[in-house]
Design a protein around this motif. Structure first.
Motif, PDB file in Angstrom:
ATOM      1  N   SER A  34      64.364  36.028  55.511  1.00 43.20           N
ATOM      2  CA  SER A  34      64.066  36.519  54.161  1.00 43.20           C
ATOM      3  C   SER A  34      64.504  35.517  53.100  1.00 43.20           C
ATOM      4  CB  SER A  34      64.739  37.874  53.923  1.00 43.20           C
ATOM      5  OG  SER A  34      64.096  38.864  54.700  1.00 43.20           O
ATOM      6  N   GLU A  35      65.638  34.848  53.320  1.00 39.34           N
ATOM      7  CA  GLU A  35      66.093  33.814  52.384  1.00 39.34           C
ATOM      8  C   GLU A  35      65.081  32.680  52.300  1.00 39.34           C
ATOM      9  OE1 GLU A  35      70.963  33.978  52.621  1.00 39.34           O
ATOM     10  OE2 GLU A  35      69.877  32.776  54.094  1.00 39.34           O
ATOM     11  N   ALA A  36      64.579  32.248  53.456  1.00 42.19           N
ATOM     12  CA  ALA A  36      63.591  31.179  53.477  1.00 42.19           C
ATOM     13  C   ALA A  36      62.312  31.611  52.761  1.00 42.19           C
ATOM     14  CB  ALA A  36      63.288  30.769  54.914  1.00 42.19           C
ATOM     15  N   ALA A  37      61.875  32.844  52.994  1.00 45.67           N
ATOM     16  CA  ALA A  37      60.673  33.350  52.325  1.00 45.67           C
ATOM     17  C   ALA A  37      60.876  33.413  50.818  1.00 45.67           C
ATOM     18  CB  ALA A  37      60.297  34.723  52.878  1.00 45.67           C
ATOM     19  N   LEU A  38      62.058  33.826  50.380  1.00 47.11           N
ATOM     20  CA  LEU A  38      62.368  33.882  48.949  1.00 47.11           C
ATOM     21  C   LEU A  38      62.329  32.487  48.346  1.00 47.11           C
ATOM     22  CD1 LEU A  38      63.286  35.560  46.494  1.00 47.11           C
ATOM     23  CD2 LEU A  38      65.642  35.175  47.247  1.00 47.11           C
ATOM     24  N   LEU A  39      62.882  31.525  49.053  1.00 51.41           N
ATOM     25  CA  LEU A  39      62.908  30.144  48.575  1.00 51.41           C
ATOM     26  C   LEU A  39      61.495  29.564  48.469  1.00 51.41           C
ATOM     27  CD1 LEU A  39      64.820  27.811  47.831  1.00 51.41           C
ATOM     28  CD2 LEU A  39      64.817  27.173  50.241  1.00 51.41           C
ATOM     29  N   LEU A  40      60.614  29.959  49.376  1.00 52.25           N
ATOM     30  CA  LEU A  40      59.261  29.401  49.403  1.00 52.25           C
ATOM     31  C   LEU A  40      58.250  30.209  48.601  1.00 52.25           C
ATOM     32  CD1 LEU A  40      59.100  28.301  53.120  1.00 52.25           C
ATOM     33  CD2 LEU A  40      59.060  26.807  51.117  1.00 52.25           C
ATOM     34  N   SER A  89      57.699  30.850  45.562  1.00 47.13           N
ATOM     35  CA  SER A  89      57.130  30.202  44.373  1.00 47.13           C
ATOM     36  C   SER A  89      56.367  28.923  44.712  1.00 47.13           C
ATOM     37  CB  SER A  89      58.242  29.874  43.376  1.00 47.13           C
ATOM     38  OG  SER A  89      59.127  28.915  43.936  1.00 47.13           O
ATOM     39  N   ARG A  90      56.327  28.555  45.994  1.00 42.22           N
ATOM     40  CA  ARG A  90      55.680  27.300  46.396  1.00 42.22           C
ATOM     41  C   ARG A  90      54.399  27.527  47.192  1.00 42.22           C
ATOM     42  NH1 ARG A  90      60.340  23.233  48.244  1.00 42.22           N
ATOM     43  NH2 ARG A  90      58.588  21.805  48.053  1.00 42.22           N
ATOM     44  N   ILE A  91      53.860  28.763  47.128  1.00 38.39           N
ATOM     45  CA  ILE A  91      52.612  29.064  47.827  1.00 38.39           C
ATOM     46  C   ILE A  91      51.527  28.131  47.302  1.00 38.39           C
ATOM     47  CG2 ILE A  91      50.803  30.818  48.124  1.00 38.39           C
ATOM     48  CD1 ILE A  91      53.093  32.889  48.211  1.00 38.39           C
ATOM     49  N   GLY A  92      50.763  27.553  48.238  1.00 35.12           N
ATOM     50  CA  GLY A  92      49.713  26.602  47.900  1.00 35.12           C
ATOM     51  C   GLY A  92      50.154  25.158  48.074  1.00 35.12           C
ATOM     52  N   GLN A  93      51.444  24.916  48.178  1.00 37.58           N
ATOM     53  CA  GLN A  93      51.942  23.559  48.352  1.00 37.58           C
ATOM     54  C   GLN A  93      51.831  23.115  49.810  1.00 37.58           C
ATOM     55  OE1 GLN A  93      55.843  22.891  46.704  1.00 37.58           O
ATOM     56  NE2 GLN A  93      55.271  23.694  44.699  1.00 37.58           N
ATOM     57  N   SER A  94      51.855  21.798  50.006  1.00 35.36           N
ATOM     58  CA  SER A  94      51.746  21.220  51.344  1.00 35.36           C
ATOM     59  C   SER A  94      53.088  20.714  51.833  1.00 35.36           C
ATOM     60  CB  SER A  94      50.739  20.071  51.325  1.00 35.36           C
ATOM     61  OG  SER A  94      49.444  20.567  51.015  1.00 35.36           O
ATOM     62  N   PHE A  95      53.259  20.748  53.146  1.00 34.36           N
ATOM     63  CA  PHE A  95      54.502  20.337  53.787  1.00 34.36           C
ATOM     64  C   PHE A  95      54.187  19.649  55.106  1.00 34.36           C
ATOM     65  CE2 PHE A  95      55.272  24.157  51.349  1.00 34.36           C
ATOM     66  CZ  PHE A  95      56.457  23.896  50.683  1.00 34.36           C
ATOM     67  N   ASP A  96      55.040  18.727  55.501  1.00 31.14           N
ATOM     68  CA  ASP A  96      54.973  18.168  56.851  1.00 31.14           C
ATOM     69  C   ASP A  96      55.848  19.028  57.737  1.00 31.14           C
ATOM     70  OD1 ASP A  96      53.253  15.961  56.417  1.00 31.14           O
ATOM     71  OD2 ASP A  96      54.907  14.895  55.455  1.00 31.14           O
ATOM     72  N   GLY A  97      55.413  19.225  58.965  1.00 30.06           N
ATOM     73  CA  GLY A  97      56.179  20.067  59.871  1.00 30.06           C
ATOM     74  C   GLY A  97      55.970  19.672  61.311  1.00 30.06           C
ATOM     75  N   ILE A  98      56.494  20.526  62.177  1.00 27.62           N
ATOM     76  CA  ILE A  98      56.407  20.291  63.617  1.00 27.62           C
ATOM     77  C   ILE A  98      56.155  21.628  64.309  1.00 27.62           C
ATOM     78  CG2 ILE A  98      58.897  20.525  63.959  1.00 27.62           C
ATOM     79  CD1 ILE A  98      58.673  18.243  66.030  1.00 27.62           C
ATOM     80  N   VAL A  99      55.389  21.592  65.382  1.00 27.05           N
ATOM     81  CA  VAL A  99      55.113  22.802  66.165  1.00 27.05           C
ATOM     82  C   VAL A  99      56.362  23.138  66.982  1.00 27.05           C
ATOM     83  CG1 VAL A  99      53.683  23.821  67.983  1.00 27.05           C
ATOM     84  CG2 VAL A  99      52.645  22.317  66.263  1.00 27.05           C
ATOM     85  N   LYS A 140      49.857  23.817  54.845  1.00 30.07           N
ATOM     86  CA  LYS A 140      49.763  24.386  53.505  1.00 30.07           C
ATOM     87  C   LYS A 140      50.330  25.793  53.571  1.00 30.07           C
ATOM     88  CE  LYS A 140      46.496  25.493  49.842  1.00 30.07           C
ATOM     89  NZ  LYS A 140      45.084  25.489  49.450  1.00 30.07           N
ATOM     90  N   LEU A 141      51.272  26.107  52.681  1.00 28.59           N
ATOM     91  CA  LEU A 141      51.892  27.433  52.636  1.00 28.59           C
ATOM     92  C   LEU A 141      50.907  28.415  52.015  1.00 28.59           C
ATOM     93  CD1 LEU A 141      54.445  29.211  52.945  1.00 28.59           C
ATOM     94  CD2 LEU A 141      55.085  28.471  50.645  1.00 28.59           C
ATOM     95  N   THR A 142      50.627  29.510  52.748  1.00 30.39           N
ATOM     96  CA  THR A 142      49.652  30.492  52.242  1.00 30.39           C
ATOM     97  C   THR A 142      50.299  31.795  51.785  1.00 30.39           C
ATOM     98  OG1 THR A 142      49.234  31.334  54.462  1.00 30.39           O
ATOM     99  CG2 THR A 142      47.768  29.584  53.645  1.00 30.39           C
ATOM    100  N   SER A 143      51.437  32.158  52.377  1.00 32.80           N
ATOM    101  CA  SER A 143      52.107  33.389  51.954  1.00 32.80           C
ATOM    102  C   SER A 143      53.565  33.389  52.391  1.00 32.80           C
ATOM    103  CB  SER A 143      51.390  34.632  52.504  1.00 32.80           C
ATOM    104  OG  SER A 143      51.516  34.696  53.901  1.00 32.80           O
TER     105      SER A 143
END
Length: 115
Positions: free
Chosen positions: A42-48, A50-60, A97-100
């Protein structure tokens, strides 16, 4: 128990009572860890949020019948890849890309993005 042994007295608990106490302690620890994981999500979701629509590099980080899971590093968070490909393997690098972000449920959703 040590005091009883050192004093040559009877053990204060039977083996059955110790087993029951150990199981109870394990259940309490498991419940606490579950709450801790939920709060972190929930903390991570709260932090993100406001960043919906932004792009990020990640790993599976996982690819199961339930879906593909990915982790971003800045900020550190894990979420589900909504348009995941069954060809992705754990360890594959992806652009996302963060969608939700659902704070209440601790859900974070991504789609594959373009570089």
């Amino acid at each position: 128990m040590l005091k009883a042994v050192l004093a040559h007295q009877k053990k204060p608990y039977t083996d059955a009572e110790l087993d029951m106490l150990a199981k109870h302690c394990t259940q309490q620890e498991d419940a606490a860890q579950k709450v801790e994981r939920r709060i972190r999500k929930s903390e991570a979701a709260l932090l993100l949020e406001s960043r919906i629509g932004q792009s990020f590099d990640g790993i599976v980080t996982g690819n199961t019948s339930e879906g593909v899971w990915v982790r971003i590093f800045t900020p550190p968070a894990e979420g589900k890849l909504l348009n995941g490909s069954s060809t992705l393997k754990v360890g594959d690098k992806v652009h996302l890309k963060l969608t939700s972000a659902n704070v209440e449920r601790g859900f974070i959703d991504f789609v594959l993005g373009n570089h």
